[in-house]
Each structure stands twice: as structure tokens, then as C-alpha cells.
Design a protein around this motif. Structure first.
Motif, PDB file in Angstrom:
ATOM      1  N   ILE A  90      20.340  53.590  64.779  1.00 17.43           N
ATOM      2  CA  ILE A  90      21.114  53.356  66.003  1.00 17.43           C
ATOM      3  C   ILE A  90      20.241  53.601  67.226  1.00 17.43           C
TER       4      ILE A  90
ATOM      5  N   ASN B 274      31.807  52.277  66.703  1.00 15.13           N
ATOM      6  CA  ASN B 274      31.475  51.091  65.915  1.00 15.13           C
ATOM      7  C   ASN B 274      31.458  51.401  64.424  1.00 15.13           C
ATOM      8  N   ARG B 275      32.504  52.097  63.976  1.00 13.87           N
ATOM      9  CA  ARG B 275      32.561  52.468  62.568  1.00 13.87           C
ATOM     10  C   ARG B 275      32.548  51.251  61.647  1.00 13.87           C
TER      11      ARG B 275
ATOM     12  N   ARG C 299      25.560  59.087  69.306  1.00 14.19           N
ATOM     13  CA  ARG C 299      26.781  59.511  68.627  1.00 14.19           C
ATOM     14  C   ARG C 299      27.976  58.687  69.082  1.00 14.19           C
TER      15      ARG C 299
ATOM     16  N   TYR D 237      26.599  60.063  59.623  1.00 18.15           N
ATOM     17  CA  TYR D 237      25.882  59.899  60.898  1.00 18.15           C
ATOM     18  C   TYR D 237      24.387  60.141  60.743  1.00 18.15           C
TER      19      TYR D 237
ATOM     20  N   TYR E  41      27.979  55.629  70.139  1.00 16.32           N
ATOM     21  CA  TYR E  41      27.891  54.299  69.542  1.00 16.32           C
ATOM     22  C   TYR E  41      28.384  54.342  68.097  1.00 16.32           C
ATOM     23  N   TYR E  42      28.012  55.376  67.369  1.00 19.24           N
ATOM     24  CA  TYR E  42      28.442  55.535  65.979  1.00 19.24           C
ATOM     25  C   TYR E  42      29.966  55.665  65.897  1.00 19.24           C
ATOM     26  N   ASP E  43      30.530  56.479  66.778  1.00 17.84           N
ATOM     27  CA  ASP E  43      31.974  56.713  66.743  1.00 17.84           C
ATOM     28  C   ASP E  43      32.771  55.463  67.114  1.00 17.84           C
TER      29      ASP E  43
ATOM     30  N   PHE F 126      29.333  50.565  59.957  1.00 13.66           N
ATOM     31  CA  PHE F 126      28.744  51.598  59.097  1.00 13.66           C
ATOM     32  C   PHE F 126      29.584  51.892  57.862  1.00 13.66           C
TER      33      PHE F 126
ATOM     34  N   VAL G  93      22.292  57.131  59.593  1.00 12.20           N
ATOM     35  CA  VAL G  93      22.145  55.937  60.440  1.00 12.20           C
ATOM     36  C   VAL G  93      21.691  56.276  61.854  1.00 12.20           C
ATOM     37  N   ARG G  94      21.578  57.539  62.147  1.00 12.70           N
ATOM     38  CA  ARG G  94      21.254  57.973  63.509  1.00 12.70           C
ATOM     39  C   ARG G  94      19.960  57.352  64.026  1.00 12.70           C
TER      40      ARG G  94
END
Length: 226
Positions: A181, A146-147, A140, A174, A142-144, A150, A177-178
Motif C-alpha cells: 500500500i 478499501n477492504r 492504515r 494489515y 487506505y487499508y480500512d 484485500f 499488505v502495508r
């Protein structure tokens, strides 16, 4: 160590012939900078001597590089056996493969070439990847952070600036793509684990003269590039 061995692994010899067979399977890179400009004989002779010296140095370094590939393959085969992994079908493919430049940039030429040539090294890396557990919080995070990676195709077409205010609809959800990632983080963590394993495994390797690591400062031809 006698003259027949390029290195020993835990006291067990790796014959020089194994390195030679690997090297002889591929072509030799052409010399660079050898033009056809008209120059006087003295200059031409000096240039030939200089080129010959560079060529000899390159061949010595090529031999040291090849030794590292063969040693890494041997270490990986032993690690696979210790872990109970199915043994690879071959010791080391005796042909020089083309290694992608991106792999060399990410891994360094020795590790990239070892993974390209050695089934044992690839099997070990795959096992290390299976062993990695990436916490949900890390995925999570990494997702937040590296927007920009995405953005939706529509957002990309509109030229949305990911570092400015971004609407939620401009970013892939999320949950979509979870898994990707997580796989990417496991892959990166496994590569770091492979580097750590190789550093430790090579600690007990003893190299014969002329087969040292290409970056070992104890020999005059050493070079270390990042």
C-alpha cells in the motif's frame, strides 16, 4: 523565434529537426472511414477533399503532440541536471514505442508517451517517488477504506461481499499488505508531483506556430480530451 525552431526553453531553441526525427521514426496511422462503397464522382471528389483535410489536420496535431514529447524530455533533462541526477544515456529514443492504453487513460497521452520515450522523464519520476513520505496513518486509512481490495483468495472463491459484514479472517492482515500500500501511495503521489512539476516547467516554454499544445484553443485544430 526563427523558422528553424519548434520551441524555446528559457530562451534556448529546440530545433524543428529534433521533432521531425522523432516523428519520422514511426509509422503513420491509417485513415479511418475511407471505404470502397460505390458513389458518384462528385461525391467521391468531395469525400477525397474531406479525407485530405482530416489527414492534414491529424498531421498538424501529430506534430504538436510530438513537440510536447520532445519539450518534456528537454525539461526533464534540465531538471535531472539541477537535481544532480546521473544524466540519461540518450536524448530521446528515436523510435515510436507502443504506449499501453491504461497508461494513456491514467496519465494522458502526452505524459504517458513522454515517460515511455524519455529516460530523463523516467529518472525524474523515480526521484520524485523516492522523495515521497507517506504517513503510517494514511496507509492504515487506505487499508480500512478499501477492504474489498484485500480479501483473501478463499474469501474471493466464496464470493464474500466486501461491502457487507466481513469476517476478520476474510481480509488479508494489515502487516501483510502495508508495504505494498505504501508503495502504491508513493507512486500515485509522485505522479501528481510530476504533473505539478511539468505544469510549472512548461510556463517558460514558447512555441512556434504549428507546434503549440494540441489542446491550445488559440489554434483552429485544437482538441482537448480527458
Amino acid at each position: 523565434m526563427t523558422g528553424d525552431y519548434a520551441a524555446t526553453v528559457h530562451g534556448d531553441p529546440i530545433p524543428k529537426a529534433r521533432v521531425s526525427v522523432f516523428l519520422n521514426a514511426g509509422g503513420t496511422a491509417p485513415l479511418r472511414g475511407a471505404g470502397n462503397r460505390a458513389i458518384n464522382h462528385d461525391t467521391a471528389a468531395a469525400a477525397r477533399l474531406h479525407i485530405a483535410a482530416l489527414s492534414a489536420r491529424a498531421e498538424r496535431q501529430r506534430q504538436r503532440w510530438a513537440t510536447q514529447i520532445v519539450v518534456t524530455d528537454e525539461l526533464a533533462r534540465r531538471a535531472c541536471a539541477e537535481r544532480g541526477l546521473a544524466p540519461p544515456d540518450e536524448v530521446l529514443p528515436m523510435r515510436l514505442l507502443t504506449v499501453p492504453e491504461t497508461a494513456v487513460a491514467d496519465l494522458g497521452s502526452i505524459v504517458a508517451a513522454a515517460l515511455a520515450h524519455s529516460p530523463a522523464a523516467r529518472a525524474l519520476l523515480a526521484e520524485l517517488e523516492r522523495e515521497q513520505h507517506i504517513p503510517e496513518a494514511a496507509v492504515r486509512d487506505y487499508y480500512d477504506r478499501n477492504r474489498d481490495r484485500f480479501l483473501t483468495p478463499e474469501a474471493l472463491r466464496r464470493g464474500v461481499d466486501p461491502f457487507d459484514t466481513v469476517e476478520p479472517s476474510d481480509v488479508l492482515p494489515y502487516d501483510h499488505v502495508r508495504e505494498g500500500i505504501g508503495q502504491e501511495l508513493r507512486h500515485a503521489t509522485a505522479r501528481r508531483a510530476f504533473f505539478d512539476w511539468l505544469d510549472q516547467a512548461r510556463a517558460d516554454v514558447v512555441y512556434a506556430e504549428g507546434h503549440e499544445h494540441p489542446g491550445d484553443p488559440s489554434h483552429p485544430d485544437h482538441e482537448h480530451r480527458h
